[in-house]
Structures are given as C-alpha cells and as structure tokens.
Design a protein around this motif. Structure first.
Motif, PDB file in Angstrom:
ATOM      1  N   GLY A 142      -8.215   1.117  27.442  1.00 44.41           N
ATOM      2  CA  GLY A 142      -7.232   1.971  28.115  1.00 44.41           C
ATOM      3  C   GLY A 142      -5.838   1.765  27.565  1.00 44.41           C
ATOM      4  N   ILE A 143      -4.848   2.407  28.191  1.00 44.15           N
ATOM      5  CA  ILE A 143      -3.463   2.204  27.755  1.00 44.15           C
ATOM      6  C   ILE A 143      -2.562   2.087  28.981  1.00 44.15           C
ATOM      7  N   ASP A 144      -1.438   1.412  28.781  1.00 42.58           N
ATOM      8  CA  ASP A 144      -0.471   1.231  29.866  1.00 42.58           C
ATOM      9  C   ASP A 144       0.086   2.576  30.318  1.00 42.58           C
ATOM     10  N   SER A 145       0.338   2.725  31.614  1.00 44.14           N
ATOM     11  CA  SER A 145       0.781   4.035  32.120  1.00 44.14           C
ATOM     12  C   SER A 145       2.096   4.497  31.477  1.00 44.14           C
ATOM     13  N   GLN A 146       2.919   3.537  31.029  1.00 45.21           N
ATOM     14  CA  GLN A 146       4.210   3.922  30.423  1.00 45.21           C
ATOM     15  C   GLN A 146       4.038   4.776  29.154  1.00 45.21           C
ATOM     16  N   HIS A 147       2.849   4.648  28.501  1.00 42.22           N
ATOM     17  CA  HIS A 147       2.626   5.403  27.259  1.00 42.22           C
ATOM     18  C   HIS A 147       2.029   6.782  27.517  1.00 42.22           C
ATOM     19  N   LEU A 148       1.483   6.982  28.724  1.00 45.13           N
ATOM     20  CA  LEU A 148       0.700   8.206  28.970  1.00 45.13           C
ATOM     21  C   LEU A 148       1.458   9.487  28.657  1.00 45.13           C
ATOM     22  N   GLU A 149       2.738   9.531  29.055  1.00 46.44           N
ATOM     23  CA  GLU A 149       3.536  10.749  28.854  1.00 46.44           C
ATOM     24  C   GLU A 149       3.732  11.064  27.384  1.00 46.44           C
ATOM     25  N   ARG A 150       3.740  10.007  26.557  1.00 41.33           N
ATOM     26  CA  ARG A 150       4.160  10.212  25.175  1.00 41.33           C
ATOM     27  C   ARG A 150       3.038  10.271  24.149  1.00 41.33           C
ATOM     28  N   ILE A 151       1.806   9.976  24.565  1.00 44.83           N
ATOM     29  CA  ILE A 151       0.759   9.868  23.529  1.00 44.83           C
ATOM     30  C   ILE A 151       0.460  11.187  22.827  1.00 44.83           C
ATOM     31  N   PHE A 152       0.894  12.325  23.410  1.00 41.56           N
ATOM     32  CA  PHE A 152       0.634  13.609  22.742  1.00 41.56           C
ATOM     33  C   PHE A 152       1.721  13.958  21.719  1.00 41.56           C
ATOM     34  N   GLU A 153       2.782  13.128  21.661  1.00 39.84           N
ATOM     35  CA  GLU A 153       3.859  13.408  20.704  1.00 39.84           C
ATOM     36  C   GLU A 153       3.392  13.099  19.287  1.00 39.84           C
ATOM     37  N   ARG A 154       3.953  13.869  18.331  1.00 39.39           N
ATOM     38  CA  ARG A 154       3.579  13.609  16.940  1.00 39.39           C
ATOM     39  C   ARG A 154       4.027  12.215  16.520  1.00 39.39           C
ATOM     40  N   PHE A 155       3.163  11.486  15.885  1.00 44.42           N
ATOM     41  CA  PHE A 155       3.403  10.156  15.331  1.00 44.42           C
ATOM     42  C   PHE A 155       3.616   9.071  16.381  1.00 44.42           C
ATOM     43  N   TYR A 156       3.325   9.375  17.654  1.00 42.40           N
ATOM     44  CA  TYR A 156       3.463   8.314  18.659  1.00 42.40           C
ATOM     45  C   TYR A 156       2.200   7.464  18.650  1.00 42.40           C
ATOM     46  N   ARG A 157       2.382   6.171  18.433  1.00 36.69           N
ATOM     47  CA  ARG A 157       1.241   5.247  18.441  1.00 36.69           C
ATOM     48  C   ARG A 157       1.562   4.087  19.357  1.00 36.69           C
ATOM     49  N   ILE A 158       0.529   3.510  19.932  1.00 40.02           N
ATOM     50  CA  ILE A 158       0.785   2.373  20.810  1.00 40.02           C
ATOM     51  C   ILE A 158       0.739   1.097  19.988  1.00 40.02           C
ATOM     52  N   ASP A 159      -0.297   0.987  19.183  1.00 36.70           N
ATOM     53  CA  ASP A 159      -0.399  -0.170  18.301  1.00 36.70           C
ATOM     54  C   ASP A 159      -0.296   0.348  16.862  1.00 36.70           C
ATOM     55  N   GLU A 160       0.943   0.334  16.349  1.00 36.29           N
ATOM     56  CA  GLU A 160       1.217   0.911  15.019  1.00 36.29           C
ATOM     57  C   GLU A 160       0.274   0.363  13.950  1.00 36.29           C
ATOM     58  N   GLY A 161       0.181  -0.993  13.912  1.00 39.78           N
ATOM     59  CA  GLY A 161      -0.595  -1.656  12.865  1.00 39.78           C
ATOM     60  C   GLY A 161      -2.043  -1.222  12.913  1.00 39.78           C
ATOM     61  N   ARG A 162      -2.616  -1.255  14.127  1.00 44.94           N
ATOM     62  CA  ARG A 162      -4.036  -0.926  14.288  1.00 44.94           C
ATOM     63  C   ARG A 162      -4.316   0.523  13.878  1.00 44.94           C
ATOM     64  N   SER A 163      -3.440   1.422  14.330  1.00 48.03           N
ATOM     65  CA  SER A 163      -3.637   2.838  14.005  1.00 48.03           C
ATOM     66  C   SER A 163      -3.622   3.057  12.494  1.00 48.03           C
ATOM     67  N   ARG A 164      -2.648   2.430  11.815  1.00 58.31           N
ATOM     68  CA  ARG A 164      -2.544   2.627  10.362  1.00 58.31           C
ATOM     69  C   ARG A 164      -3.733   2.021   9.636  1.00 58.31           C
ATOM     70  N   THR A 165      -4.137   0.808  10.074  1.00 59.29           N
ATOM     71  CA  THR A 165      -5.279   0.170   9.413  1.00 59.29           C
ATOM     72  C   THR A 165      -6.507   1.060   9.518  1.00 59.29           C
ATOM     73  N   LEU A 166      -6.646   1.732  10.664  1.00 56.71           N
ATOM     74  CA  LEU A 166      -7.822   2.576  10.858  1.00 56.71           C
ATOM     75  C   LEU A 166      -7.669   3.937  10.181  1.00 56.71           C
ATOM     76  N   GLY A 167      -6.524   4.140   9.531  1.00 63.45           N
ATOM     77  CA  GLY A 167      -6.314   5.395   8.795  1.00 63.45           C
ATOM     78  C   GLY A 167      -5.817   6.526   9.676  1.00 63.45           C
ATOM     79  N   GLY A 168      -5.347   6.191  10.897  1.00 62.24           N
ATOM     80  CA  GLY A 168      -4.853   7.226  11.816  1.00 62.24           C
ATOM     81  C   GLY A 168      -3.529   7.808  11.327  1.00 62.24           C
ATOM     82  N   SER A 169      -3.378   9.112  11.479  1.00 59.37           N
ATOM     83  CA  SER A 169      -2.132   9.751  11.042  1.00 59.37           C
ATOM     84  C   SER A 169      -1.099   9.762  12.158  1.00 59.37           C
ATOM     85  N   GLY A 170      -1.507   9.431  13.373  1.00 57.75           N
ATOM     86  CA  GLY A 170      -0.589   9.510  14.517  1.00 57.75           C
ATOM     87  C   GLY A 170      -0.438  10.943  14.998  1.00 57.75           C
ATOM     88  N   LEU A 171      -1.280  11.837  14.444  1.00 58.82           N
ATOM     89  CA  LEU A 171      -1.157  13.256  14.801  1.00 58.82           C
ATOM     90  C   LEU A 171      -2.352  13.755  15.618  1.00 58.82           C
TER      91      LEU A 171
END
Ligand code: ADP
Length: 306
Positions: A243-272
């Motif tokens: 899951g994710i902390d409620s503070q992030h819920l509003e923003r996760i649909f924004e372009r390039f918004y990631r909660i764990d930057e490192g993990r997302s990039r390692t997995l090849g996520g574009s943040g989009l």
C-alpha cells in the motif's frame, strides 16, 4: 454552443434577480392594481423610469466587473498552464538525461578500450540496450499522453470486450506474476462491453496490474471486480500488498510522481503509468480514485462509460 464564462453567468443572474425584484416590488407594489395602472399615475411612472435608469446603470457597472473577472480568470489559467508546461518540460529533460548519459558512458567506454575483454563488452552492451529500451518506453508513454491530451479526436472508438481484454492482460503477465508468487482473483463478469478505445483500455488494466506486480510485494493477491451502474461499468482493482501512505494518494496520478524514486527507476518505471491510466479513464468519461493505508494494499476504483 459557446459556454458562458463565469463573469457572464454572474452578470445575467444578478440582472435577472434585479428584474424580478423590479416587477414584484415596484410595478406590483399594490396587489389591488393591474400592472398597467403603474403607468397611469405620474409618481409611479417616475418610479418605473427611475428604476429602469438605476438598473441600466448598475447593469453596466456589473458588466464591467464581470468582464474584468473573466479576464483575470483566463490570465490566471494561462499563467498556470505556462507554469505546468515548464515543469513538465523540466521533468522530461530530467528523465531523458539519465538514460542518455548512461548510453553515452557505456558506448564511450567500449570505444575507448578496443582491447576490452569480450565479457565486459557484452555487459556494457547489455546495459546500453536496457537503457535504450527505457528511453523507448518513456517516449512511447509521453507520446500516448500527448495524443490523449492534444488530439483525442484521433483516437478511434469501437466495441471493446473488457472481460476478454483483461484475460489477455493476465495471460501476458503470467510469468511476472509467477516470479512474484502472486495470483490474480478475476471476478469480472463475462462479456463486459464498453464502447471505447481498445488500446487505452488495455493500458489502464496493464498499468495497474504491472504496478501491483512491481510494488505490492511477493505472495500478494490482486482482486479485480466489475459491476454495472446505469451508463457505466465500475471496476475495482485491489491488491493486499504494501500500500501507500495516505499523503501520497492525491498526487500519485501526477506525471513523474513516484513514492520510491530509486525502486521505480530500477524497475524501469517512467513515472507516467498512473497518469496514463487517469487520462485514459477521463477519455472514457469516467472517474478514478485510489484508496490505501500503508501496509494494507492499494485499491483503484474507476468507471468507464458503456
Ligand atoms: P512508475 O510505476 O513508473 O513509478 P506510476 O505512475 O505507475 O509510475 O506509479 C506511481 C507510484 O505509485 C510508483 O512509483 C509507486 O511508488 C506507487 N504505486 C503504484 N502502484 C502501487 C501499488 N500497487 N502498491 C504500492 N505502490 C504503488
């Protein structure tokens, strides 16, 4: 028909209220009279003329106020758009910089060291290849978002069997699901039909399932439900992962918004991914919300117009 601006709406409503007021309290101030008698008596006639003059004067003043309000609103909107575009350009540049720098670094190392061991060369080439793949994925996501925002009329619509489309997604992700020891509990009714764009609907389900595979955690379950609601189909995709902390819920649909930057990039996520999901849902006149509490999984509820 052209949409009325906020200022014009305000002006018209105030003028209508004024007009009703004038009719009821000035012309009909004495209920025993017919409305014509207001013009028979001189005093009343003066009152009517006076109120018309006041109404026209006030109307003109209010009209100017409404116009300046409209101008301010459109100026603020234009400034916000410029700001958002600038931020987006900066984000894109930032996202492109890392893979491009890596590709340059790897290829330069190979070129500068002609005697490099074959094994090392292979390693550098593999890394170069995966960075190039990352770039391609990022450009593909950007172009899809661009098309949805700037040329939605170019996206065709057809009858889409969502149940079958989702079964394809499960089949295509079977290997990754197995690797993560995850299962999909598919509770979708058979033959859900939506009149929409097949490739966008595929992106919605694919991104949400890919995200659950990447972030929910090993051994978790993804449950997918669907039910009819008037003109819409409502879907719920939930996992019982981190899951994710409620503070992030509003923003996760924004372009390039990631909660764990490192993990997302390692997995090849574009943040989009979630931004594409949201735009694709909006394209189908639907809405989307995310619910979560840290450690209790993440759920997405969205609708697609039939
Ligand atoms: P990306 O996956 O490329 O980073 P997304 O827009 O798809 O970008 O997702 C945004 C962020 O939301 C991810 O970086 C991740 O931290 C978080 N996230 C998305 N789905 C889940 C999930 N099922 N469980 C936990 N976190 C998630």
């Amino acid at each position: 028909m052209k949409k009325w601006s906020e200022g014009r709406k305000m002006w018209v409503s105030v003028m209508v209220i004024f007009a009703i007021y004038a009719v009821f309290f000035i012309i009909f101030d004495d209920f025993d009279r017919s409305w014509r008698s207001a013009f028979d008596e001189e005093n009343d006639l003066h009152l009517v003329i006076f109120s018309i003059v006041v109404m026209v004067g006030l109307g003109a003043l209010l009209y100017r106020f409404a116009r300046s309000m409209d101008e301010r609103i459109s100026r603020e909107q234009a400034e916000k758009e410029v700001r958002m575009r600038r931020e987006l350009t900066q984000n894109i540049a930032h996202e492109l910089k890392t893979p491009v720098a890596s590709i340059l670094g790897f290829t330069e190392t190979i070129l500068d060291n002609p005697d490099m061991a074959e094994e090392d060369k292979q390693l550098f080439l593999t890394r170069t290849h995966s960075q190039a793949q990352r770039l391609t994925a990022l450009l593909k996501d950007l172009s899809m978002l661009n098309r949805m925002n700037n040329a939605p009329q170019m996206l065709s619509r057809e009858r889409v069997n969502v149940s079958r489309l989702f079964a394809d997604v499960v089949q295509e992700t079977a290997l990754s699901l197995q690797r993560q020891q995850m299962t999909v509990d598919n509770r979708l009714p058979e033959d859900i039909i939506v009149y929409g764009n097949a490739s966008l609907i595929y992106s919605i389900f694919r991104n949400l399932i890919d995200n659950a595979i990447d972030y929910a955690g090993k051994g978790t379950t993804i449950t997918v439900r669907g039910r009819q609601r008037d003109d819409f189909w409502q879907f719920k995709i939930s996992d019982n992962g981190i899951g994710i902390d409620s503070q992030h819920l509003e923003r996760i649909f924004e372009r390039f918004y990631r909660i764990d930057e490192g993990r997302s990039r390692t997995l090849g996520g574009s943040g989009l991914g979630l931004s594409i999901v949201k735009n694709a849902v909006l394209f189908h006149q639907g809405t989307i919300t995310a619910q979560s509490a840290a450690g209790q999984g993440l759920s997405f509820v969205f609708t697609l117009r039939k």
